[in-house]
Design an enzyme around this catalytic site. Sequence first.
Site, short mmCIF file in Angstrom:
data_model
loop_
_atom_site.label_atom_id
_atom_site.label_comp_id
_atom_site.label_asym_id
_atom_site.label_seq_id
_atom_site.Cartn_x
_atom_site.Cartn_y
_atom_site.Cartn_z
N LYS A 69 0.83 -1.21 0.00
CA LYS A 69 0.00 0.00 0.00
C LYS A 69 0.87 1.26 0.00
O LYS A 69 0.61 2.21 -0.76
CB LYS A 69 -0.95 -0.01 1.20
CG LYS A 69 -2.00 -1.12 1.14
CD LYS A 69 -2.99 -1.04 2.26
CE LYS A 69 -2.42 -1.49 3.58
NZ LYS A 69 -2.07 -2.93 3.60
N THR A 70 1.89 1.29 0.85
CA THR A 70 2.79 2.45 0.89
C THR A 70 3.52 2.61 -0.43
O THR A 70 3.65 3.72 -0.97
CB THR A 70 3.80 2.31 2.04
OG1 THR A 70 3.10 2.24 3.28
CG2 THR A 70 4.76 3.49 2.07
N ASP A 114 -0.93 6.70 6.40
CA ASP A 114 -0.95 5.26 6.68
C ASP A 114 -1.74 5.02 7.96
O ASP A 114 -1.83 5.91 8.81
CB ASP A 114 0.48 4.75 6.83
CG ASP A 114 0.57 3.24 6.70
OD1 ASP A 114 -0.43 2.61 6.30
OD2 ASP A 114 1.64 2.68 6.99
N THR A 163 -5.61 -1.35 7.06
CA THR A 163 -5.86 -2.79 7.10
C THR A 163 -7.28 -3.07 7.58
O THR A 163 -7.71 -4.22 7.61
CB THR A 163 -4.87 -3.49 8.04
OG1 THR A 163 -4.97 -2.89 9.36
CG2 THR A 163 -3.43 -3.33 7.55
N ARG A 222 6.18 -8.16 1.24
CA ARG A 222 7.06 -7.78 2.36
C ARG A 222 7.69 -9.00 2.99
O ARG A 222 8.88 -9.01 3.31
CB ARG A 222 6.26 -7.00 3.40
CG ARG A 222 7.12 -6.51 4.58
CD ARG A 222 6.25 -5.87 5.64
NE ARG A 222 5.58 -4.69 5.13
CZ ARG A 222 4.56 -4.10 5.74
NH1 ARG A 222 4.06 -4.62 6.86
NH2 ARG A 222 4.02 -3.01 5.23
#
Length: 337
Positions: A69-70, A114, A163, A222
Amino acid sequence: MEDNQHLTSEQLMDTTEHSLEHTLRPQRLEQYLGQEKIKQELSIYIKAAKNREEALDHVLLYGPPGLGKTTMAMVIANEMEADIRTTSGPAIEKPGDLVALLNDLEPGGILFIDEIHRMPRIAEEMLYSAMEDFFVDIIIGQGDTAHPVHFPLPPFTLIGATTRAGTLSAPLRDRFGILAHMEYYKKEELERIVLRSASVLQTQIRQEGAYEIAKRSRGTPRIANRLLKRVRDYAEVKGEGLVDQEIASSALDLLRVDHEGLDSVDHKLLNTMIMLYNGGPVGLNTLSANIGEEMDTIEDMVEPFLLKEGFIQRTSRGRIATQKAYEHLKLTHLTDN
């Protein structure tokens, strides 16, 4: 070079690691692997906004942790050729913090928040007018001298990442014009990510080694990159630096990541459900107390993958271990004995 001479060895290592992390992140949509549906849609919205010389509509990126997402927010900024300011929901403690961030934005700029679901409600409510009409009303002074000030803002794009999209208030969620659900990655996509990351890290790797890492990475880039680094260490010490299937498998076994991608926490949770509670149903509070993990950790980091892969089910009475969990752990139902 002269600046580096004044850095300690730990600072140099941190700088190198940060540089590597930045390099592992794709910079453009064509470099971003996976999430094809989102990329296709964003490419249209971005091109249309640039053609009209307007700010991109506000974007909400949601999905489990570690899915990019980032990175996607940074890619959007690069594609829009816009400056981006980044923060997180918990870092915005009061409305003034948000006003300061918004005030720094140039026309067409991007603010990335975020964990936007963790932003205080009073700051969230200030976002409503900022997102919709590009202004905020703030109170200046105290007591009898307090008075409202209308503060106009340049057109900007808010990109929120969460999330827990379901916990966002309806007024905030409805102000996002672009909703993008980040999905778990396919093994083949993760294999390509591992191969690309290995190239950046200058690590020799065979395709079967990359696939071994990919299939144990819980569908998450990740995790794939984290496991690759640990497999690289193992290959340098136990092998000749080459990551093949055998080296990758041995390294991941050492890390207690099994062939389905389940780690020690997953095993502890499933074993607790089965051995102590006959497979459930069992409540989240009880599981948290038994395995020593926070409820948020279980709900955000552990459960989504186990639910997706069919190891557990969620019911109104609690969590239940499925037949697949019993078979994976080579256990039998207590009622079968």
